[in-house]
Enzyme design. Structure first.
Site, short mmCIF file in Angstrom:
data_model
loop_
_atom_site.label_atom_id
_atom_site.label_comp_id
_atom_site.label_asym_id
_atom_site.label_seq_id
_atom_site.Cartn_x
_atom_site.Cartn_y
_atom_site.Cartn_z
CD GLU A 152 -3.14 -0.98 2.07
OE1 GLU A 152 -2.95 -0.37 3.12
OE2 GLU A 152 -4.24 -1.48 1.75
CD GLU A 316 -4.55 -5.89 2.76
OE1 GLU A 316 -5.28 -5.21 3.49
OE2 GLU A 316 -3.32 -5.71 2.68
#
Ligand code: GAL
Length: 690
Positions: A152, A316
């Site tokens: 991320e 995710e």
């Protein structure tokens, strides 16, 4: 996309797992139960630098070797993460220059994650070493199929003010502008005597008399620079993996600010990955928003992900209630919701869905970010739900995998306007309101919608896939972008603009031309005058004229937040609505210009759902399922299709059942049931109709 990969050829489920958090005795049982649920791929490693390199230059692969061997024995494949989001304590202690610094000049110390900066040469060197060692160690591992770079980028913090960043910014500017004169000109530094006479005076934004209020042109360049820094940083790692482990695919996850994820993916990755937590809708939602979409709103974000990679991975996928120790973020998914969100991702183009996470750690910041299992490991409702999804996809996955999402409308976005609009409140916030209003109006009418990212290099072919493009409040518009849109419209396309369009160049300086500047020719109008609308929402209204030939009645909607008063400049312009109040009552508020074979619309205000709906019906946009499916507004329709035909994904985000009518007989791929006529879709229910 960098090179062909088979990673997304099949539809598959995965899970995130952290063997370093658990006693070794648990691993075999964990992997056995994963396989039993229909999970075939596991992401590991992305924060484990202190395991892989416990001391500088000392490498240890034992723990992961053992875990991966067991995973392999259970038939599981592995996505290996590079651990560079979490530089360990020995590293930041010895090389403090790798740390990030915030705007106030405070160093971001070791202790959470993402505490590094992208431009420290030392950090790049240390990252290159760990990635090279990992790639060399794992290139022939039979379970490993791909890599996730870092984790991320720009999550948690997307601003960087370390000494290394200031220095790199200066070099970046020297490359971009060549001379200080050109920089001074681009940033308009003659204003308030900001003129630079030596490169050493140039910095990233710094504290001003009024807090954080940098020169706006500098601030736009600063965001472009951050994005380039991330991509350069990622490239160091990607190049090493491609060199050493060329058979493995490479991706990264997350969609965060100040990063051109499109360019990063085009230049570096095999495909893009996103982390989908639809329950963030309960946190990020504006409490004043009318008729919010809540978790269904995530579909619009997924449309942006799809604009980066038409098929993608959700690295995710929310699989439980969530929070950090100091944050109560997400309610537990209700029965059926995890399944609904899994199919939401798939409907929008995900061919790999990796649940976050197998079981949350019993310690640390995220000990309440729950995954599929509870700490006790007993079978629970979420595990049962995951097993059901695994079974369904074992049957239906092959049919879905080859299909692509299909839409005839796209909402256009571009990085320059987004980055400039974070600071410039004379257009930035308007975009988000109009984009949301359009998305709601389209999705509630079952008109699937893409996101199109307009960039340098966007081709006419990419635009021509769409019947209509919605591009509200694009303040920055170059003449080249306008020319591309003119070409698209002249060949039959429809473009919808809104107030504050086309008046800035790519330095974010205003043109000395009548508004809408670069878009004036296409729209056939000028803006006679303009004003922000102060006071309550809908303080000013507009009258939409009737169009009897098309059977469209007159209507009245708000003229929200900002009003451009329009002046037709060409015979080809038709007035669609006029303002209903204030000193400009009766003057044009909405126009349509016939341009070549297409039309360009100019909406003088900021859209709400009702005004977007007016344009939808006047353009004649319809659901592609019209005549086949009759759906209530609370059910989302998504279509994925290939040469074998369309698949209709129907997603009910409400807790209550939804009634609908199938005018043709269809088969639900997930259950094999044949359906026709009036049916009821249970609360949080999903159908995939072929
Ligand atoms: C994501 C992140 C994960 C985990 C999760 C829950 O943003 O990639 O590592 O932190 O959120 O907070």
């Amino acid at each position: 996309m960098n090179q062909p990969t088979t990673a997304l050829d099949h539809l598959r489920l995965g899970v995130c797992y952290y063997p370093e958090h658990w006693k070794e005795e648990l691993w075999a049982d964990d992997f056995r139960r994963m396989a039993e649920l229909g999970i075939s791929i596991v992401r590991v490693g992305e924060f484990a630098w202190s395991i892989f390199e416990p001391r500088e230059g000392v490498f240890s692969f034992e723990l992961f070797d053992k875990a991966l061997e067991l995973a392999h024995q259970h038939g599981l494949q592995i996505i290996m993460g590079t651990p560079t989001a979490t530089p360990p304590a020995w590293l930041t202690q010895k090389y403090p220059e790798v740390l990030n610094v915030n705007f106030n000049g405070q160093t971001i110390e070791h202790g959470l994650r993402r505490h590094y900066n992208y431009n420290s040469p030392k950090y790049r060197e240390l990252c290159a070493i760990i990635v090279r060692r990992m790639a060399e160690h794992y290139r022939d591992h039979p379970a490993i199929v791909g890599w996730q770079i870092d984790n991320e980028f720009n999550c948690e913090i997307s601003e960087f003010y370390s000494p290394a960043d200031h220095a790199a910014f200066r070099e970046w500017l020297q490359r971009k502008y060549g001379s200080l004169e050109a920089l001074n000109e681009a940033w308009g530094t003659v204003f308030w005597s900001q003129t630079y006479t030596d490169w050493s005076q140039v910095h990233l934004s710094r504290m001003t008399t009024a807090g954080k209020q940098p020169n706006p042109h500098l601030y736009l360049d600063e965001k472009r620079f951050i994005s380039d820094s991330v991509i350069d940083f990622a490239k160091v790692q990607v190049d090493i993996i491609r060199e050493i482990a060329p058979r493995h695919w490479v991706t990264t996850n997350g969609l965060f600010g100040h990063l051109d994820s499109h360019r990063m993916t085009d230049e570096l990755l095999d495909f893009f990955s996103y982390d989908s937590y639809p329950q963030f809708s309960t946190i990020f939602q504006d409490p004043n928003e009318e008729s919010p979409l809540a978790d269904r709103g995530w579909s619009q974000t997924l449309s942006t992900v799809r604009s980066i990679s038409p098929q993608f991975c959700v690295m995710e996928q929310q699989a439980g209630p969530g929070g950090w120790v100091n944050r109560l973020d997400m309610p537990s998914p209700k029965p059926g919701q995890m399944r609904l969100w899994t199919y939401q991702s798939i409907a929008h183009g995900a061919n790999m869905v990796v649940y976050f996470r197998w079981r949350t750690a019993t310690f640390g910041h995220e000990m309440y970010w729950h995954g599929l299992n509870d700490y006790h490991n007993r079978e629970n409702r979420r595990i049962r739900e995951a097993r059901g999804i695994g079974r369904e996809l074992a049957e239906a996955g092959a049919r879905i995998a080859s299909t692509l999402y299909k839409a005839e409308v796209a909402i256009v976005r571009d990085y320059d306007n987004e980055w400039d609009g974070e600071y410039d409140v004379w257009h930035g916030p308007f975009y988000w309101q109009s984009r949301t209003a359009w998305y709601k109006a389209l999705t509630r009418r079952h008109i699937p919608c893409d996101t199109l990212c307009l960039r340098q290099g966007t081709t006419l072919e990419e635009l021509r896939k769409y019947k209509a493009l919605i591009y509200p409040h694009a303040a920055i518009m170059t003449d080249e972008a306008a020319a591309l849109l003119e070409e698209y419209v002249s060949q039959g396309g429809i473009v919808v603009f809104a107030c504050r369009t086309g008046y800035k160049d790519d330095r974010a300086q205003c043109y000395m031309r009548p508004f809408p500047g670069a878009a004036a020719k296409l729209c056939g109008i000028s803006v006679e005058e303009f004003t922000m609308v102060k006071g309550t929402r809908a303080a000013v209204r507009m009258n939409w004229l009737s169009d009897e030939s098309a059977g469209i009645a007159a209507a009245d909607t708000a003229a929200d937040r900002f009003n451009d008063v329009l002046l037709p400049e060409s015979d080809t312009v038709e007035i669609i609505a006029t303002y209903a109040s204030d000193h400009y009552a009766g003057k044009p508020a909405v126009t349509r210009n016939a341009f070549g074979q297409g039309e360009a619309w100019y909406y003088g205000a900021v859209f709400d759902e009702a005004s977007a709906a007016q344009v939808i019906s006047r353009i004649g946009l319809q659901s592609p399922a019209e005549g086949i499916l009759e759906l209530p507004p609370q059910v989302e329709l998504a279509i994925r299709e290939d040469a074998a035909g369309p698949l209709y994904f129907l997603l009910n985000y409400a807790e209550e059942p939804a009634e609908m009518t199938l005018r043709e007989a269809k088969t639900d791929l997930l259950t094999g049931r044949k359906l026709q006529g009036t049916i009821s879709l249970e609360g949080f229910g999903v159908l995939v109709l072929a």
